[in-house]
Write a protein that holds these residues in place. Structure first.
Motif, PDB file in Angstrom:
ATOM      1  N   TYR A  94      51.274  -4.315  -0.103  1.00 24.19           N
ATOM      2  CA  TYR A  94      50.975  -4.566  -1.511  1.00 24.19           C
ATOM      3  C   TYR A  94      52.060  -5.393  -2.202  1.00 24.19           C
ATOM      4  CZ  TYR A  94      47.014  -1.298  -1.695  1.00 24.19           C
ATOM      5  OH  TYR A  94      45.793  -0.675  -1.511  1.00 24.19           O
ATOM      6  N   THR A  95      53.307  -5.246  -1.769  1.00 25.24           N
ATOM      7  CA  THR A  95      54.406  -5.899  -2.477  1.00 25.24           C
ATOM      8  C   THR A  95      54.693  -7.304  -1.968  1.00 25.24           C
ATOM      9  OG1 THR A  95      56.034  -4.908  -0.978  1.00 25.24           O
ATOM     10  CG2 THR A  95      55.475  -3.680  -2.974  1.00 25.24           C
ATOM     11  N   ASP A  96      53.942  -7.799  -0.988  1.00 26.28           N
ATOM     12  CA  ASP A  96      54.227  -9.098  -0.380  1.00 26.28           C
ATOM     13  C   ASP A  96      53.300 -10.201  -0.866  1.00 26.28           C
ATOM     14  OD1 ASP A  96      56.106  -7.731   1.161  1.00 26.28           O
ATOM     15  OD2 ASP A  96      54.673  -7.335   2.773  1.00 26.28           O
ATOM     16  N   ARG A  97      52.480  -9.929  -1.846  1.00 26.56           N
ATOM     17  CA  ARG A  97      51.444 -10.888  -2.229  1.00 26.56           C
ATOM     18  C   ARG A  97      51.860 -11.840  -3.336  1.00 26.56           C
ATOM     19  NH1 ARG A  97      47.385 -10.606   1.676  1.00 26.56           N
ATOM     20  NH2 ARG A  97      47.874  -8.638   2.732  1.00 26.56           N
ATOM     21  N   GLY A  98      52.685 -11.358  -4.269  1.00 23.16           N
ATOM     22  CA  GLY A  98      53.009 -12.199  -5.422  1.00 23.16           C
ATOM     23  C   GLY A  98      51.800 -12.358  -6.336  1.00 23.16           C
ATOM     24  N   ASP A 130      43.715 -12.119   4.274  1.00 22.04           N
ATOM     25  CA  ASP A 130      42.958 -12.901   3.299  1.00 22.04           C
ATOM     26  C   ASP A 130      42.266 -11.950   2.329  1.00 22.04           C
ATOM     27  OD1 ASP A 130      41.476 -14.678   1.859  1.00 22.04           O
ATOM     28  OD2 ASP A 130      40.161 -15.296   3.504  1.00 22.04           O
ATOM     29  N   VAL A 131      42.783 -11.882   1.124  1.00 20.75           N
ATOM     30  CA  VAL A 131      42.187 -11.006   0.114  1.00 20.75           C
ATOM     31  C   VAL A 131      41.213 -11.770  -0.776  1.00 20.75           C
ATOM     32  CG1 VAL A 131      44.124  -9.395   0.070  1.00 20.75           C
ATOM     33  CG2 VAL A 131      44.134 -11.383  -1.455  1.00 20.75           C
ATOM     34  N   GLY A 132      40.957 -13.029  -0.428  1.00 18.14           N
ATOM     35  CA  GLY A 132      39.991 -13.808  -1.189  1.00 18.14           C
ATOM     36  C   GLY A 132      40.549 -14.437  -2.443  1.00 18.14           C
ATOM     37  N   MET A 133      41.897 -14.504  -2.569  1.00 17.43           N
ATOM     38  CA  MET A 133      42.520 -15.081  -3.755  1.00 17.43           C
ATOM     39  C   MET A 133      43.654 -16.007  -3.342  1.00 17.43           C
ATOM     40  SD  MET A 133      42.643 -11.852  -6.402  1.00 17.43           S
ATOM     41  CE  MET A 133      42.426 -10.421  -5.331  1.00 17.43           C
ATOM     42  N   ALA A 134      43.682 -17.195  -3.922  1.00 22.72           N
ATOM     43  CA  ALA A 134      44.726 -18.174  -3.619  1.00 22.72           C
ATOM     44  C   ALA A 134      45.987 -17.855  -4.416  1.00 22.72           C
ATOM     45  CB  ALA A 134      44.238 -19.579  -3.965  1.00 22.72           C
ATOM     46  N   PRO A 135      47.163 -18.317  -3.948  1.00 24.61           N
ATOM     47  CA  PRO A 135      48.409 -18.073  -4.690  1.00 24.61           C
ATOM     48  C   PRO A 135      48.373 -18.694  -6.080  1.00 24.61           C
ATOM     49  CG  PRO A 135      48.871 -18.812  -2.453  1.00 24.61           C
ATOM     50  CD  PRO A 135      47.396 -19.011  -2.675  1.00 24.61           C
ATOM     51  N   ALA A 136      48.979 -18.043  -7.032  1.00 25.53           N
ATOM     52  CA  ALA A 136      49.100 -18.554  -8.406  1.00 25.53           C
ATOM     53  C   ALA A 136      50.463 -18.142  -8.929  1.00 25.53           C
ATOM     54  CB  ALA A 136      47.987 -18.008  -9.283  1.00 25.53           C
ATOM     55  N   HIS A 137      51.487 -18.690  -8.302  1.00 21.62           N
ATOM     56  CA  HIS A 137      52.815 -18.143  -8.521  1.00 21.62           C
ATOM     57  C   HIS A 137      53.589 -18.742  -9.694  1.00 21.62           C
ATOM     58  CE1 HIS A 137      52.480 -15.737  -4.950  1.00 21.62           C
ATOM     59  NE2 HIS A 137      52.258 -16.794  -4.196  1.00 21.62           N
ATOM     60  N   TYR A 160      53.985 -23.222  -7.355  1.00 24.91           N
ATOM     61  CA  TYR A 160      54.927 -23.009  -6.263  1.00 24.91           C
ATOM     62  C   TYR A 160      54.640 -21.634  -5.661  1.00 24.91           C
ATOM     63  CZ  TYR A 160      57.705 -26.890  -8.128  1.00 24.91           C
ATOM     64  OH  TYR A 160      58.137 -28.112  -8.554  1.00 24.91           O
ATOM     65  N   THR A 161      54.718 -21.551  -4.348  1.00 25.63           N
ATOM     66  CA  THR A 161      54.424 -20.276  -3.704  1.00 25.63           C
ATOM     67  C   THR A 161      55.594 -19.312  -3.750  1.00 25.63           C
ATOM     68  OG1 THR A 161      55.078 -21.208  -1.566  1.00 25.63           O
ATOM     69  CG2 THR A 161      52.743 -21.312  -2.145  1.00 25.63           C
ATOM     70  N   GLN A 162      56.811 -19.828  -4.015  1.00 26.43           N
ATOM     71  CA  GLN A 162      57.981 -18.963  -4.100  1.00 26.43           C
ATOM     72  C   GLN A 162      58.843 -19.416  -5.276  1.00 26.43           C
ATOM     73  OE1 GLN A 162      60.033 -17.904  -0.411  1.00 26.43           O
ATOM     74  NE2 GLN A 162      58.449 -19.008   0.727  1.00 26.43           N
ATOM     75  N   THR A 163      59.440 -18.462  -5.969  1.00 27.51           N
ATOM     76  CA  THR A 163      60.187 -18.784  -7.181  1.00 27.51           C
ATOM     77  C   THR A 163      61.397 -19.664  -6.897  1.00 27.51           C
ATOM     78  OG1 THR A 163      61.266 -17.830  -9.123  1.00 27.51           O
ATOM     79  CG2 THR A 163      61.558 -16.663  -7.043  1.00 27.51           C
ATOM     80  N   ALA A 192      64.221 -29.351 -17.825  1.00 31.03           N
ATOM     81  CA  ALA A 192      63.226 -28.781 -16.912  1.00 31.03           C
ATOM     82  C   ALA A 192      63.535 -27.309 -16.719  1.00 31.03           C
ATOM     83  CB  ALA A 192      63.255 -29.514 -15.570  1.00 31.03           C
ATOM     84  N   THR A 193      62.533 -26.477 -16.850  1.00 28.89           N
ATOM     85  CA  THR A 193      62.712 -25.034 -16.684  1.00 28.89           C
ATOM     86  C   THR A 193      61.581 -24.475 -15.830  1.00 28.89           C
ATOM     87  OG1 THR A 193      61.468 -24.591 -18.723  1.00 28.89           O
ATOM     88  CG2 THR A 193      63.873 -24.776 -18.907  1.00 28.89           C
ATOM     89  N   SER A 194      61.910 -23.443 -15.048  1.00 30.32           N
ATOM     90  CA  SER A 194      60.867 -22.749 -14.288  1.00 30.32           C
ATOM     91  C   SER A 194      60.119 -21.812 -15.229  1.00 30.32           C
ATOM     92  CB  SER A 194      61.470 -21.970 -13.122  1.00 30.32           C
ATOM     93  OG  SER A 194      62.462 -21.073 -13.586  1.00 30.32           O
ATOM     94  N   ALA A 195      58.835 -21.657 -14.986  1.00 28.62           N
ATOM     95  CA  ALA A 195      57.983 -20.861 -15.878  1.00 28.62           C
ATOM     96  C   ALA A 195      56.812 -20.314 -15.082  1.00 28.62           C
ATOM     97  CB  ALA A 195      57.473 -21.728 -17.032  1.00 28.62           C
ATOM     98  N   PRO A 196      56.148 -19.278 -15.576  1.00 31.30           N
ATOM     99  CA  PRO A 196      54.937 -18.803 -14.901  1.00 31.30           C
ATOM    100  C   PRO A 196      53.891 -19.898 -14.838  1.00 31.30           C
ATOM    101  CG  PRO A 196      55.693 -17.192 -16.506  1.00 31.30           C
ATOM    102  CD  PRO A 196      56.494 -18.428 -16.739  1.00 31.30           C
TER     103      PRO A 196
END
Length: 221
Positions: A94-98, A130-137, A160-163, A192-196
């Motif tokens: 559960y904690t590896d999905r992001g 595959d939980v049927g959802m694409a990354p939205a990081h 981005y897939t990783q912060t 430039a700043t990182s953001a959700p």
């Protein structure tokens, strides 16, 4: 010879207290599935999401839960908030999905504890690959601001897939901007700043894996 068996109880045919509790729990679950509590976009409420034949608990991300078709969620163990649930959640993935991009049609309604028995965790099964959802990081925003705080966004990169990848590109862009601060946009401070990653505005983002962020910034300026 006909052997007749009865369940143990206080009277012939009666259920034990343990069996009655299980029956009540099952009836509560059926009621919750038949009559889910409506989920309203724009509120930070945990939701019940369909993952294959199972139902999972998911957190919504503030700022990304106002769309009508897609929102950002992260799947969590049904006992989230308790140490045992956290440890069990790590074991089951559960904690590896992001953050994930979830279609609102997959949302049953607001999360209710009665759904817990329908999760992978209740069956002691790991979440599927595959939980049927694409990354939205994560994303990177390049913004131009005047001293009074007014301004606008020049560019958006994501998802981005990783912060750390988002932070790396934000640092690269800021290094580039420092070298041309006076000529970038006179009267503006450009950073430039990182953001959700804003799922509902995904069409405004440039794919960081298909574009060079520094080159695209230079062309924009």
């Amino acid at each position: 010879m006909i052997r007749r068996f009865r369940r143990c109880g206080h009277a012939p045919g009666a259920l034990t207290p343990e069996d009655q509790a299980a029956v009540d729990q099952f009836r509560t679950m059926l009621t919750a599935v038949r009559d889910p509590q409506p989920w309203t976009p724009g509120h930070s409420q945990d939701v019940a999401v369909r993952v294959g034949p199972f139902i999972e608990r998911a957190h919504t991300r503030p700022g990304d839960n106002h769309g009508t078709e897609t929102i950002a969620v992260t799947l969590v163990h049904p006992d989230t908030g308790h140490a045992e649930g956290y440890l069990h959640g790590r074991q089951l993935g559960y904690t590896d999905r992001g953050w994930l991009r979830c279609e609102t049609t997959a949302i049953l309604g607001m999360w209710q504890p009665a759904y817990a028995m329908l999760t992978h965790a209740a069956a002691n099964l790991p979440l599927p690959d595959d939980v049927g959802m694409a990354p939205a990081h994560y994303g990177v925003h390049v913004e131009a601001r005047k001293p009074d705080g007014t301004g606008y966004t020049l560019l958006r990169f994501g998802p981005y897939t990783q912060t750390w990848l988002a932070s790396r590109d934000a640092d690269r862009l800021n290094t580039e901007l420092e070298g041309r601060a006076a000529t970038a946009l006179p009267g503006f401070t450009v950073t430039a700043t990182s953001a959700p990653f804003d799922v509902s505005g995904h069409e405004d983002y440039s794919d960081p894996y298909e574009n060079d962020a520094v080159a695209l910034l230079a062309a924009t300026i």
